[in-house]
Design a protein around this motif. Sequence first.
Motif, PDB file in Angstrom:
ATOM      1  N   ARG A 160       8.185  -4.988  12.851  1.00 16.07           N
ATOM      2  CA  ARG A 160       7.874  -6.021  11.874  1.00 16.07           C
ATOM      3  C   ARG A 160       9.006  -7.047  11.828  1.00 16.07           C
ATOM      4  O   ARG A 160      10.182  -6.668  11.803  1.00 16.07           O
ATOM      5  N   PRO A 161       8.696  -8.311  11.792  1.00 13.86           N
ATOM      6  CA  PRO A 161       9.747  -9.335  11.776  1.00 13.86           C
ATOM      7  C   PRO A 161      10.470  -9.447  10.442  1.00 13.86           C
ATOM      8  O   PRO A 161      11.519 -10.071  10.356  1.00 13.86           O
ATOM      9  N   LYS A 198       2.457 -13.499   8.883  1.00 10.87           N
ATOM     10  CA  LYS A 198       3.704 -13.821   9.584  1.00 10.87           C
ATOM     11  C   LYS A 198       4.209 -12.626  10.369  1.00 10.87           C
ATOM     12  O   LYS A 198       5.408 -12.475  10.603  1.00 10.87           O
ATOM     13  N   GLY A 199       3.300 -11.756  10.768  1.00 13.89           N
ATOM     14  CA  GLY A 199       3.686 -10.576  11.524  1.00 13.89           C
ATOM     15  C   GLY A 199       3.865  -9.328  10.704  1.00 13.89           C
ATOM     16  O   GLY A 199       4.150  -8.253  11.245  1.00 13.89           O
ATOM     17  N   GLY A 200       3.722  -9.431   9.381  1.00 16.46           N
ATOM     18  CA  GLY A 200       3.844  -8.263   8.530  1.00 16.46           C
ATOM     19  C   GLY A 200       5.284  -7.955   8.157  1.00 16.46           C
ATOM     20  O   GLY A 200       6.224  -8.655   8.547  1.00 16.46           O
ATOM     21  N   ALA A 201       5.461  -6.883   7.406  1.00 19.32           N
ATOM     22  CA  ALA A 201       6.789  -6.527   6.921  1.00 19.32           C
ATOM     23  C   ALA A 201       6.922  -5.022   6.818  1.00 19.32           C
ATOM     24  O   ALA A 201       5.931  -4.287   6.748  1.00 19.32           O
ATOM     25  N   GLN A 202       8.162  -4.578   6.807  1.00 24.59           N
ATOM     26  CA  GLN A 202       8.480  -3.168   6.622  1.00 24.59           C
ATOM     27  C   GLN A 202       9.089  -2.954   5.246  1.00 24.59           C
ATOM     28  O   GLN A 202       9.977  -3.694   4.838  1.00 24.59           O
ATOM     29  N   LEU A 203       8.593  -1.931   4.554  1.00 25.39           N
ATOM     30  CA  LEU A 203       9.175  -1.523   3.278  1.00 25.39           C
ATOM     31  C   LEU A 203       9.961  -0.243   3.524  1.00 25.39           C
ATOM     32  O   LEU A 203       9.384   0.806   3.828  1.00 25.39           O
ATOM     33  N   TYR A 204      11.262  -0.346   3.416  1.00 29.77           N
ATOM     34  CA  TYR A 204      12.152   0.763   3.741  1.00 29.77           C
ATOM     35  C   TYR A 204      12.511   1.543   2.482  1.00 29.77           C
ATOM     36  O   TYR A 204      12.898   0.974   1.465  1.00 29.77           O
ATOM     37  N   VAL A 205      12.358   2.870   2.581  1.00 31.47           N
ATOM     38  CA  VAL A 205      12.711   3.765   1.482  1.00 31.47           C
ATOM     39  C   VAL A 205      13.897   4.610   1.947  1.00 31.47           C
ATOM     40  O   VAL A 205      13.750   5.492   2.799  1.00 31.47           O
ATOM     41  N   PRO A 206      15.097   4.382   1.424  1.00 32.22           N
ATOM     42  CA  PRO A 206      16.283   5.096   1.901  1.00 32.22           C
ATOM     43  C   PRO A 206      16.359   6.519   1.340  1.00 32.22           C
ATOM     44  O   PRO A 206      15.475   6.986   0.614  1.00 32.22           O
ATOM     45  N   LYS A 207      17.429   7.180   1.671  1.00 30.58           N
ATOM     46  CA  LYS A 207      17.679   8.540   1.203  1.00 30.58           C
ATOM     47  C   LYS A 207      17.627   8.603  -0.314  1.00 30.58           C
ATOM     48  O   LYS A 207      18.146   7.737  -1.013  1.00 30.58           O
ATOM     49  N   GLY A 240       4.357   6.850  -9.714  1.00 35.56           N
ATOM     50  CA  GLY A 240       2.932   7.068  -9.838  1.00 35.56           C
ATOM     51  C   GLY A 240       2.238   6.484  -8.621  1.00 35.56           C
ATOM     52  O   GLY A 240       2.868   6.113  -7.630  1.00 35.56           O
ATOM     53  N   SER A 241       0.922   6.389  -8.668  1.00 33.52           N
ATOM     54  CA  SER A 241       0.176   5.897  -7.513  1.00 33.52           C
ATOM     55  C   SER A 241       0.423   4.406  -7.309  1.00 33.52           C
ATOM     56  O   SER A 241       0.638   3.654  -8.262  1.00 33.52           O
ATOM     57  N   PHE A 242       0.382   3.997  -6.053  1.00 34.23           N
ATOM     58  CA  PHE A 242       0.485   2.580  -5.719  1.00 34.23           C
ATOM     59  C   PHE A 242      -0.315   2.326  -4.453  1.00 34.23           C
ATOM     60  O   PHE A 242      -0.506   3.221  -3.625  1.00 34.23           O
ATOM     61  N   ASP A 243      -0.793   1.101  -4.314  1.00 40.80           N
ATOM     62  CA  ASP A 243      -1.609   0.716  -3.165  1.00 40.80           C
ATOM     63  C   ASP A 243      -0.726   0.207  -2.037  1.00 40.80           C
ATOM     64  O   ASP A 243       0.369  -0.331  -2.258  1.00 40.80           O
ATOM     65  N   LEU A 244      -1.226   0.366  -0.826  1.00 41.33           N
ATOM     66  CA  LEU A 244      -0.605  -0.254   0.332  1.00 41.33           C
ATOM     67  C   LEU A 244      -1.357  -1.540   0.654  1.00 41.33           C
ATOM     68  O   LEU A 244      -2.345  -1.865   0.004  1.00 41.33           O
ATOM     69  N   THR A 245      -0.891  -2.255   1.665  1.00 41.26           N
ATOM     70  CA  THR A 245      -1.520  -3.519   2.001  1.00 41.26           C
ATOM     71  C   THR A 245      -1.550  -3.679   3.512  1.00 41.26           C
ATOM     72  O   THR A 245      -0.927  -2.899   4.247  1.00 41.26           O
ATOM     73  N   SER A 246      -2.250  -4.683   3.985  1.00 40.19           N
ATOM     74  CA  SER A 246      -2.373  -4.905   5.417  1.00 40.19           C
ATOM     75  C   SER A 246      -1.043  -5.341   6.024  1.00 40.19           C
ATOM     76  O   SER A 246      -0.210  -5.958   5.359  1.00 40.19           O
ATOM     77  N   HIS A 247      -0.869  -4.991   7.296  1.00 43.29           N
ATOM     78  CA  HIS A 247       0.310  -5.400   8.062  1.00 43.29           C
ATOM     79  C   HIS A 247       1.599  -4.939   7.393  1.00 43.29           C
ATOM     80  O   HIS A 247       2.573  -5.678   7.303  1.00 43.29           O
ATOM     81  N   LEU A 248       1.578  -3.703   6.932  1.00 46.71           N
ATOM     82  CA  LEU A 248       2.735  -3.115   6.258  1.00 46.71           C
ATOM     83  C   LEU A 248       3.138  -1.830   6.963  1.00 46.71           C
ATOM     84  O   LEU A 248       2.296  -0.999   7.305  1.00 46.71           O
ATOM     85  N   THR A 249       4.418  -1.656   7.188  1.00 46.50           N
ATOM     86  CA  THR A 249       4.978  -0.393   7.637  1.00 46.50           C
ATOM     87  C   THR A 249       5.800   0.186   6.497  1.00 46.50           C
ATOM     88  O   THR A 249       6.812  -0.400   6.103  1.00 46.50           O
ATOM     89  N   LEU A 250       5.349   1.295   5.960  1.00 44.02           N
ATOM     90  CA  LEU A 250       6.118   2.009   4.941  1.00 44.02           C
ATOM     91  C   LEU A 250       6.985   3.026   5.673  1.00 44.02           C
ATOM     92  O   LEU A 250       6.469   3.995   6.243  1.00 44.02           O
TER      93      LEU A 250
END
Length: 532
Positions: free
Chosen positions: A166-167, A202-211, A217-227
Amino acid sequence: MKIRWQCKCVCQGFFVRAKHAKLVLKPVAGGGKCLYPPVDVLDLFRSITLCLAWGWFPSFLVFFLIFFCFIKTIKNTPFLFFSLPLNRPSIQGRKEGRLGMQYKASGPRSYLPFFIGHPPPTTSPALRGNAFLGVAVLLLLAVAGAVDGDERSDGYCKHTSGSTPRPHSVTITEFGAVGDGVTLNTVAFQNAVFYVRSFADKGGAQLYVPKGRWLTGSFDLTSHLTLFLDKDAVIIGSQGSVWWEWFHSHTLNYSRPHLLELVSSSDIVVSNLTFLNPPAWSIHPVYSSNVTIQNIIIHASSDSPYTDGIVPDSCSNFHIEDCSISVGHDAIVLKSGWDNYGIAFGKPSSNIQINNVHLQSSLGSALAFGSEMSGGISDVSVEHLYVRNSHTGINFKTTRGRGGYIEDIVISDVKMENVHEAIRFTGYCGAHPDDQYDPDVVPVVKRVTIKDVIGSNISIAGVFSGIDHDPFTAICLANISLPITSDLSDPWTCSNVAGFSDSVFPQPCLDLSLNSSLFCFSLETFRAIAEI
């Protein structure tokens, strides 16, 4: 049918694109900027193979042209880069100690790079070592003269793809999240997903979850996303035990939630993650296509009722590989709609490949089909299945009023250990959502092949119970050994079923030895259908 070719080496490189029987070699675009795009060698030589049917003279011209282009390019360029498509992505995420889940991927498939000549200085030593390998592969393909250009190399998923870079990237802490296991981060996750939506075009995005331990609670994801989760990152549901308290006290008035549910989505990769203690199902893709689930661990308590692992529901082009699942109910179960609702919607589960999975189900089945299958289930290939400590190994379940079909299934190379029932087919399983179903609508179960099965500590070899006036047909068993440890006089029970058996121990029912083996559905047949 026409052959078109043109070759012009521009800016130290060229691009080859072959599709069907048309071979096109054209210069690299770039206006003077040196580009080294990947050449799909399998597609290229598939086209060459198709051209052979035209005769030797045009084929000779094509081979000569390609050889000339390669020689000219190698002579005039520092190196030539080409690649082979990877059908089963590497598990570098696990080797590097990282975990990730990719949602709504839209990038190209993975490639294995080769270099001819001198690789650029930035090339890693491993890729530099592939230079001569690349030449050998190229020559081998040319000599063979017949290469299957399908993306699937050995019968597995055609749509497997690696992680798409993801850019853009953001970290969950940028939205106020705290990974202490106590702070509730639901709003932070929701805001982060809302923010990365702006990068979809724009090529999507990455959502980074560190250590850390991230309570949410619950949450939705979206298109062109890398969790993407760090290897020491844990996402904790804000409600877990409350569902079990309500369930066991019979005060639960709602359906229990799933850990991950994908609805009407496509191009999904879920990999290198561990799912623990689901309230109900762990991964539930529904009405989705082009889904890859690989290197996943799922665990639920052995006494947890109706906790399923992976549940493809009315999905197509689905791939499950290299997973370990231990749950209370069905580990992997294929579904496609419930009674008249599934019939009316009419979205089957089809073209599903499962390979190299370790399954355990104390109260249910390791691998199951149904019982909700009214939309139909077909074209399923299962290979390298390992089952242990389970109530039922392989289970096909449906009932009168379902309609639909289960057909064209191949299950091979199975090992079972400590299993109560090895194989079960039943037409008397499952309730109805309401009284709107038509009891005269019966399901069709046919062309199911189970072969190359080795078992140990098995209590019952098989139970086959078709529906009155609606028998299950073309059920084929071959090369199966299921030593029975129980004192049952007959390890097989059969009614309303017809099929064929060969090299099966203990000897199965006569109902399974009446038809010719020509009616057995084979893995080769499945692959041929999948390629259409």
